[in-house]
Design a protein around this motif. Structure first.
Motif, PDB file in Angstrom:
ATOM      1  N   PRO A  19      81.874  18.117 -90.813  1.00  0.00           N
ATOM      2  CA  PRO A  19      81.084  17.465 -91.876  1.00  0.00           C
ATOM      3  C   PRO A  19      79.586  17.427 -91.560  1.00  0.00           C
ATOM      4  CG  PRO A  19      82.483  15.871 -90.730  1.00  0.00           C
ATOM      5  CD  PRO A  19      82.912  17.222 -90.292  1.00  0.00           C
ATOM      6  N   CYS A  33      77.835  19.657 -89.893  1.00  0.00           N
ATOM      7  CA  CYS A  33      77.289  20.999 -90.146  1.00  0.00           C
ATOM      8  C   CYS A  33      77.156  21.241 -91.655  1.00  0.00           C
ATOM      9  CB  CYS A  33      78.185  22.049 -89.500  1.00  0.00           C
ATOM     10  SG  CYS A  33      77.526  23.715 -89.653  1.00  0.00           S
ATOM     11  N   ILE A  34      78.188  20.824 -92.415  1.00  0.00           N
ATOM     12  CA  ILE A  34      78.156  21.001 -93.880  1.00  0.00           C
ATOM     13  C   ILE A  34      76.986  20.213 -94.480  1.00  0.00           C
ATOM     14  CG2 ILE A  34      79.391  20.460 -96.041  1.00  0.00           C
ATOM     15  CD1 ILE A  34      82.022  21.116 -94.460  1.00  0.00           C
TER      16      ILE A  34
END
Length: 313
Positions: free
Chosen positions: A34, A36-37
């Motif tokens: 999450p 990185c997203i």
């Protein structure tokens, strides 16, 4: 369980180690997804917003200039912590030099103060636009917008420089292992070998002053806006004013509430599990930059229309 390589005993004090999220090292790979997203959304959303505002002359208005400032601040704030954080999660690269750590701390906190200042400027912009629409462009001229931007930058520098110099001069104890995923000032002060009460009090006072003073100015602006909106005769005009104001208020709540909660938890609620406090501090810096462009992009018709015009060209 804490990984052995995360606790070096012979740390030279020109180098520190960040543990990531203490107690959750075994979940680092999952937590990184999450994070990185959110970082990719931050990069894409804010860059798109800046490109659309730059490319469309009809968006060269004070409101969108402040929005551009917010996008730049968000890009810097997210980039100052996320790549290093992902390095810890993916490659266990916990080491960071003292100078890099102080630089990261300076950027994170100075840009938080700047973001708060820009949110005040945006509330003032909405106040002028709704309560003084005929004089909007004569009040908020380009030099005035630039001066407001410069004032928020100077305030951040004036507030954060003393704290950084104080921490630079504090002797740090070995092993210099920080139970955090980025160089947060409260976590750094815990490494000090001598009493850091002054730095502690200074940082808490500045953070509290900025949050309370800025949110009071924002509340005042929105109280005056609400009064003006309710006196508008046309339901259409009321709806439009409510729409832009509510998107601003969403962003402000996203920024101030987690920030103050995480700071006071760090200072006063030591009984709260450490990984919860660190996650709160991380999300406070990762969520607003990812969601700001989405909230504005989705809720503001001018931005959507501008994006369509830029794409169709």
């Amino acid at each position: 369980t804490t990984m052995p390589h995360l606790h070096p005993t012979n740390t030279s004090l020109s180098e520190l180690h960040l543990t990531g999220i203490p107690g959750l090292q075994h979940l680092h790979h999952w937590i990184s997804i999450p994070f990185c997203i959110m970082y990719l959304i931050t990069l894409a959303g804010n860059s798109t917003l800046l490109c659309v505002i730059k490319a469309d002359p009809s968006l060269h208005l004070p409101m969108f200039l402040f929005l551009s400032m917010l996008a730049v601040i968000d890009l810097v704030m997210a980039t100052s912590i996320t790549p290093k954080m992902l390095g810890i999660f993916w490659f266990h690269s916990t080491a960071i030099s003292l100078d890099a750590c102080l630089t990261q701390m300076y950027f994170v906190h100075a840009f938080s103060v700047m973001e708060s200042g820009v949110l005040v400027a945006m509330a003032f912009d909405r106040y002028v636009a709704i309560c003084n629409p005929l004089r909007y462009l004569s009040i908020l001229t380009s030099p005035i917008v630039a001066a407001i931007g410069l004032a928020t930058l100077l305030r951040a520098v004036v507030f954060m420089s003393p704290l950084t110099f104080q921490i630079r001069r504090l002797p740090l104890c070995s092993p210099a292992v920080m139970d955090h995923s980025y160089c947060e000032h409260m976590a750094m002060l815990k490494l000090a070998c001598r009493d850091a009460a002054f730095s502690n009090t200074y940082s808490l006072s500045v953070s509290t002053y900025v949050a309370i003073f800025d949110s009071l100015l924002i509340a005042l602006s929105y109280t005056l806006i609400l009064r003006a909106v309710l006196s508008l005769s046309s339901p259409q005009a009321r709806k439009k004013a409510f729409s832009t104001s509510s998107s601003h208020l969403c962003i402000m709540a996203l920024f101030y509430i987690p920030g103050l909660v995480s700071m006071y938890m760090e200072r006063y609620h030591q009984e709260l599990p450490l990984h919860i406090r660190v996650l709160l501090a991380d999300l406070y810096l990762l969520i607003p930059p990812a969601f700001n462009p989405l909230i504005y992009g989705i809720r503001m018709k001018q931005i959507r229309d501008g994006a369509r015009r830029v794409i169709s060209q």
